[in-house]
Design a protein around this motif. Structure first.
Motif, PDB file in Angstrom:
ATOM      1  N   LEU A 141       0.810  -1.220   0.000  1.00 21.26           N
ATOM      2  CA  LEU A 141       0.000   0.000   0.000  1.00 21.26           C
ATOM      3  C   LEU A 141       0.840   1.266   0.000  1.00 21.26           C
ATOM      4  CD1 LEU A 141      -2.557  -1.107   2.745  1.00 21.26           C
ATOM      5  CD2 LEU A 141      -2.914  -1.152   0.266  1.00 21.26           C
ATOM      6  N   ASN A 142       2.174   1.133   0.020  1.00 23.58           N
ATOM      7  CA  ASN A 142       3.018   2.313   0.201  1.00 23.58           C
ATOM      8  C   ASN A 142       2.965   3.248  -1.001  1.00 23.58           C
ATOM      9  OD1 ASN A 142       4.868   3.832   1.810  1.00 23.58           O
ATOM     10  ND2 ASN A 142       6.537   3.113   0.514  1.00 23.58           N
ATOM     11  N   VAL A 143       3.201   2.726  -2.185  1.00 22.73           N
ATOM     12  CA  VAL A 143       3.216   3.569  -3.381  1.00 22.73           C
ATOM     13  C   VAL A 143       1.816   4.084  -3.702  1.00 22.73           C
ATOM     14  CG1 VAL A 143       3.658   3.620  -5.861  1.00 22.73           C
ATOM     15  CG2 VAL A 143       5.271   2.468  -4.335  1.00 22.73           C
ATOM     16  N   SER A 144       0.822   3.220  -3.627  1.00 21.00           N
ATOM     17  CA  SER A 144      -0.551   3.645  -3.937  1.00 21.00           C
ATOM     18  C   SER A 144      -1.050   4.674  -2.937  1.00 21.00           C
ATOM     19  CB  SER A 144      -1.489   2.438  -3.967  1.00 21.00           C
ATOM     20  OG  SER A 144      -1.530   1.778  -2.707  1.00 21.00           O
ATOM     21  N   GLY A 145      -0.697   4.484  -1.665  1.00 19.21           N
ATOM     22  CA  GLY A 145      -1.108   5.456  -0.652  1.00 19.21           C
ATOM     23  C   GLY A 145      -0.477   6.803  -0.866  1.00 19.21           C
ATOM     24  N   ASP A 146       0.790   6.817  -1.300  1.00 18.47           N
ATOM     25  CA  ASP A 146       1.479   8.072  -1.595  1.00 18.47           C
ATOM     26  C   ASP A 146       0.833   8.770  -2.786  1.00 18.47           C
ATOM     27  OD1 ASP A 146       3.955   9.862  -1.363  1.00 18.47           O
ATOM     28  OD2 ASP A 146       4.108   9.168  -3.434  1.00 18.47           O
ATOM     29  N   GLU A 155     -14.913  14.833   7.838  1.00 20.15           N
ATOM     30  CA  GLU A 155     -14.384  13.468   7.911  1.00 20.15           C
ATOM     31  C   GLU A 155     -13.244  13.305   6.899  1.00 20.15           C
ATOM     32  OE1 GLU A 155     -15.328  11.129  10.048  1.00 20.15           O
ATOM     33  OE2 GLU A 155     -16.941  12.304  10.962  1.00 20.15           O
ATOM     34  N   VAL A 156     -12.248  12.508   7.276  1.00 16.72           N
ATOM     35  CA  VAL A 156     -11.105  12.247   6.414  1.00 16.72           C
ATOM     36  C   VAL A 156     -11.065  10.763   6.055  1.00 16.72           C
ATOM     37  CG1 VAL A 156      -8.576  12.185   6.285  1.00 16.72           C
ATOM     38  CG2 VAL A 156      -9.729  14.165   7.299  1.00 16.72           C
ATOM     39  N   SER A 157     -10.853  10.488   4.786  1.00 20.62           N
ATOM     40  CA  SER A 157     -10.680   9.113   4.315  1.00 20.62           C
ATOM     41  C   SER A 157      -9.211   8.871   4.014  1.00 20.62           C
ATOM     42  CB  SER A 157     -11.509   8.876   3.047  1.00 20.62           C
ATOM     43  OG  SER A 157     -12.889   9.065   3.304  1.00 20.62           O
ATOM     44  N   ALA A 158      -8.679   7.808   4.574  1.00 20.82           N
ATOM     45  CA  ALA A 158      -7.306   7.409   4.266  1.00 20.82           C
ATOM     46  C   ALA A 158      -7.276   6.747   2.889  1.00 20.82           C
ATOM     47  CB  ALA A 158      -6.793   6.456   5.340  1.00 20.82           C
ATOM     48  N   PRO A 159      -6.099   6.564   2.311  1.00 18.96           N
ATOM     49  CA  PRO A 159      -6.019   5.922   0.989  1.00 18.96           C
ATOM     50  C   PRO A 159      -6.627   4.517   0.985  1.00 18.96           C
ATOM     51  CG  PRO A 159      -3.941   6.976   1.534  1.00 18.96           C
ATOM     52  CD  PRO A 159      -4.771   7.022   2.773  1.00 18.96           C
ATOM     53  N   LYS A 160      -6.996   4.063  -0.181  1.00 21.00           N
ATOM     54  CA  LYS A 160      -7.604   2.743  -0.344  1.00 21.00           C
ATOM     55  C   LYS A 160      -6.697   1.655   0.237  1.00 21.00           C
ATOM     56  CE  LYS A 160     -10.279   3.742  -4.549  1.00 21.00           C
ATOM     57  NZ  LYS A 160      -9.926   5.183  -4.632  1.00 21.00           N
ATOM     58  N   GLY A 161      -7.308   0.762   0.970  1.00 20.63           N
ATOM     59  CA  GLY A 161      -6.587  -0.360   1.553  1.00 20.63           C
ATOM     60  C   GLY A 161      -6.064  -0.103   2.949  1.00 20.63           C
ATOM     61  N   MET A 180       5.258  17.598   1.502  1.00 22.61           N
ATOM     62  CA  MET A 180       6.304  17.078   0.627  1.00 22.61           C
ATOM     63  C   MET A 180       6.248  15.547   0.563  1.00 22.61           C
ATOM     64  SD  MET A 180      10.367  17.656   1.193  1.00 22.61           S
ATOM     65  CE  MET A 180      11.633  16.731   0.308  1.00 22.61           C
ATOM     66  N   GLY A 181       5.995  14.914   1.694  1.00 19.76           N
ATOM     67  CA  GLY A 181       5.975  13.453   1.778  1.00 19.76           C
ATOM     68  C   GLY A 181       4.887  12.968   2.712  1.00 19.76           C
ATOM     69  N   ILE A 182       5.020  11.725   3.146  1.00 16.71           N
ATOM     70  CA  ILE A 182       4.021  11.021   3.974  1.00 16.71           C
ATOM     71  C   ILE A 182       2.589  11.385   3.564  1.00 16.71           C
ATOM     72  CG2 ILE A 182       5.505  10.459   5.939  1.00 16.71           C
ATOM     73  CD1 ILE A 182       4.347  12.894   7.439  1.00 16.71           C
ATOM     74  N   HIS A 183       2.315  11.302   2.268  1.00 21.18           N
ATOM     75  CA  HIS A 183       1.011  11.690   1.734  1.00 21.18           C
ATOM     76  C   HIS A 183      -0.122  10.790   2.237  1.00 21.18           C
ATOM     77  CE1 HIS A 183       3.183  13.609  -1.956  1.00 21.18           C
ATOM     78  NE2 HIS A 183       3.207  14.396  -0.906  1.00 21.18           N
ATOM     79  N   GLY A 184       0.208   9.557   2.582  1.00 18.38           N
ATOM     80  CA  GLY A 184      -0.837   8.639   3.021  1.00 18.38           C
ATOM     81  C   GLY A 184      -1.297   8.871   4.434  1.00 18.38           C
TER      82      GLY A 184
END
Length: 598
Positions: free
Chosen positions: A57-62, A74-80, A260-264
């Motif tokens: 899930l690292n690349v897709s979450g980013d 409400e906030v939704s985290a990346p898929k998975g 800049m990072g930790i987008h997920g």
């Protein structure tokens, strides 16, 4: 696409062969039945979960990032992410090192440290959601009232709820004495809290049913500055007496930071509008309670950079073995190919070995710190508990700043190994660099950690705690000093140990005359101290490896350990000479610069 293999062999080497973690902890009553087999079994399962569930899930979450619904806040985290967290909870991972009184498994903190190293390698953004819960748990466990513990700790232990710490505000930065968030007593033991917090990692998300916020705020009659700060527990949903969830509390996400990072991970601006909270600990002593969480977080941030260093190294090494480009300076090494693999080139090896050395040094340090934490909490001897706490306090700013500085340098070197491909997203390397950069900033910038080390932890008690670590160094030097095979490791370590006393005294004396001297010297001072610490652990690891080889082992692991230690002492450790010279340059070249900075 990047790859990741949990470094179980090196973890087992550090835990069992270098630190004898099980032997050290078996004297602690809660860990009397602990054994190596249990340690290894947990590590293997943890590695499997990290590599197979979280890492994909690292690349897709980013790429996807988090989504805020501004109408509902409400906030939704990346898929998975939510599904992976459910598996994490079902597996009992949140409870690993928690108190059995609250439903925990009661295993050592050092085992949890290794779990989180692998999770951070797999996906730092995802790991921050459950990771902050440990800090909230620790703060409430240490300072919460019996009612607060009964209400919150079982749910934090199980992972049904997650936790955050809400510290800083738009105008504050690190200077929490400036915070303005207000807490009005309601006469029934609760408080109405109003204000705004920023940079709140995992402040809002859809992974867990409730989020337990620990919030710093001021009471109406509070003195100004940091001595007037109190700590409150403020849940996203109010909690009924029976533990069930009640109505939505007056705390919500007002916006997501674009980072800049930790987008997920959802880094939130949190708005409190008369949110109901209860006081944790004593009035106006909130920082003392929050420091339990902050110190745990600082060690956790060091662990994040260790995880990123390890995964970046693994990918750079795999690429260097396969990528062919130019010929070796000493003649073709792959005559059947049009060019040689780039791993034959000296500077590629320098970059790879830099990352490898920084990963292995950090792993030894952070596991050592975790064992100190376990002994501080559970050792039957009061003096051992006190000494462990004191040594851990000294090493915490090093574990945070030195490891994260090195982690950013290492991920950059690993990206460089890829050449132009490292700059392209599909290889995953640029994400490791972007994610690593935040670790030098949050939980107290690395300059703040350096000031803490030099000002509070070293000069604050006239070097007494530093001398305790120096005694560990001296004991190793005495034991191995006559061993010719250890000379290349022991001699530079002993030399720096001797110089460190004079160096510290010199900086301390100058700081007595002008406090800016401490500020000017602090950052290079911390790096010198960091190399002293890493040097100790690399010498210790080399000693173990040499003994294994002398006993007849032909395992190439021990040869590799010696080669890495040689590289560290030859190519990284000498930085200390430059650092000491820079620190001794004084404050004038920084402060007498009004014209240059006009």
């Amino acid at each position: 696409m990047p790859q990741y293999t949990p470094p179980l062999r090196d973890m087992q080497f550090v835990l069992h062969e270098v630190l004898d973690a099980v032997g050290q902890l078996q004297v602690c009553p809660p860990h009397a039945e602990l054994d190596v087999e249990t340690f290894n079994a947990v590590l293997e399962e943890a590695g499997r979960f990290a590599a197979e569930v979280v890492f994909p899930l690292n690349v897709s979450g980013d790429t996807e990032g988090c989504t805020l619904d501004r109408a509902t806040h409400e906030v939704s985290a990346p898929k998975g992410f939510k599904e992976a967290y459910a598996q994490y909870v079902d597996g009992g991972w949140p409870a690993l090192a928690c108190d059995p009184e609250h439903g925990g498994q009661g295993l050592p903190i050092v085992l949890n440290q290794c779990l989180y190293e692998m999770l951070n390698s797999a996906n730092q953004s995802w790991t921050m959601y459950p990771g902050l819960s440990h800090g909230a748990y620790d703060a409430l466990h240490a300072h919460g009232s019996p009612a607060q513990k009964a209400l919150y700790l079982p749910k934090l232990t199980s992972g049904e709820w997650t936790g955050t710490m809400c510290l800083t505000e738009p105008h504050c930065g690190t200077d929490l004495g400036l915070l303005r968030t207000k807490a009005e007593p309601q006469g029934d033991g609760t408080y109405r809290i109003t204000g705004e917090k920023i940079f709140i990692s995992a402040g809002e998300h859809d992974l867990a049913a409730n989020i337990v916020h620990l919030v710093l705020a001021r009471l109406p009659d509070a003195p100004s500055g940091s001595k007037g700060i109190s700590l409150f527990v403020v849940p996203k949903y109010l909690v009924n007496a029976d533990g069930s969830l009640g109505t939505r509390n007056g705390i919500h996400c007002g916006g997501l930071e674009h980072k800049m990072g930790i987008h997920g991970n959802a880094t939130c601006q949190m708005v409190l509008e008369g949110a109901i909270g209860t006081l944790v600990g004593e009035p106006n002593k909130g920082l003392q309670a929050m420091f339990v969480m902050m110190n745990a977080a600082r060690l956790g941030v060091g662990n994040q950079s260790l995880g990123l260093t390890e995964v970046a190294f693994q990918n750079a090494l795999a690429y260097a073995r396969e990528r062919i480009q130019m010929r070796s300076l000493t003649g073709p090494k792959a005559a059947d190919k049009p060019a040689d693999p780039i791993i034959v080139h000296p500077d590629v090896r320098r970059m790879l070995l830099t990352a490898k050395a920084y990963a292995e040094g950090a792993r030894a340090l952070l596991c050592f710190c975790a064992v100190l934490s376990d002994k501080e909490l559970h050792h039957p001897d009061e003096k051992v508990r006190r000494d462990s706490a004191e040594l851990l306090a000294l090493l915490t700013p090093i574990a945070k700043a030195f490891v994260t500085d090195n982690g950013f340098a290492a991920t950059n070197e690993c990206m460089q190994v890829f050449g132009g491909h490292g700059y392209i997203k599909e290889w995953g390397m640029e994400q490791f660099v972007r994610d690593a950069r935040i670790n030098m900033i949050y939980e107290g910038t690395n300059t703040v950690q350096s000031l803490d080390l030099l000002g509070r932890k070293v000069l604050g008690n006239n070097g007494a705690t530093l001398k305790k670590f120096a005694r560990l160094v001296a004991a190793l030097v005495e034991t191995e000093g006559a061993n010719e095979k250890m000379a290349e490791f022991i001699h530079p370590l002993a030399e720096l140990g001797e110089k460190m006393t004079k160096f510290t005294t010199e900086i301390g004396m100058k700081a007595l005359q002008n406090p800016d001297e401490a500020g000017a010297a602090a950052v290079p001072y911390l790096r010198v101290a960091g190399h002293l610490v890493y040097g100790y652990f690399f010498a210790l690891m080399a000693s173990v490896a040499l003994k294994k080889i002398a006993a007849g082992s032909t395992d190439p692991f021990y040869t590799a350990k010696l080669q890495t230690a040689r590289f560290y002492f030859a190519r990284l450790f000498p930085e200390t000479a430059m650092l000491m010279r820079a620190a001794r340059a004084g404050s004038a070249v920084l402060m007498d610069t009004d014209a240059a900075l006009a």
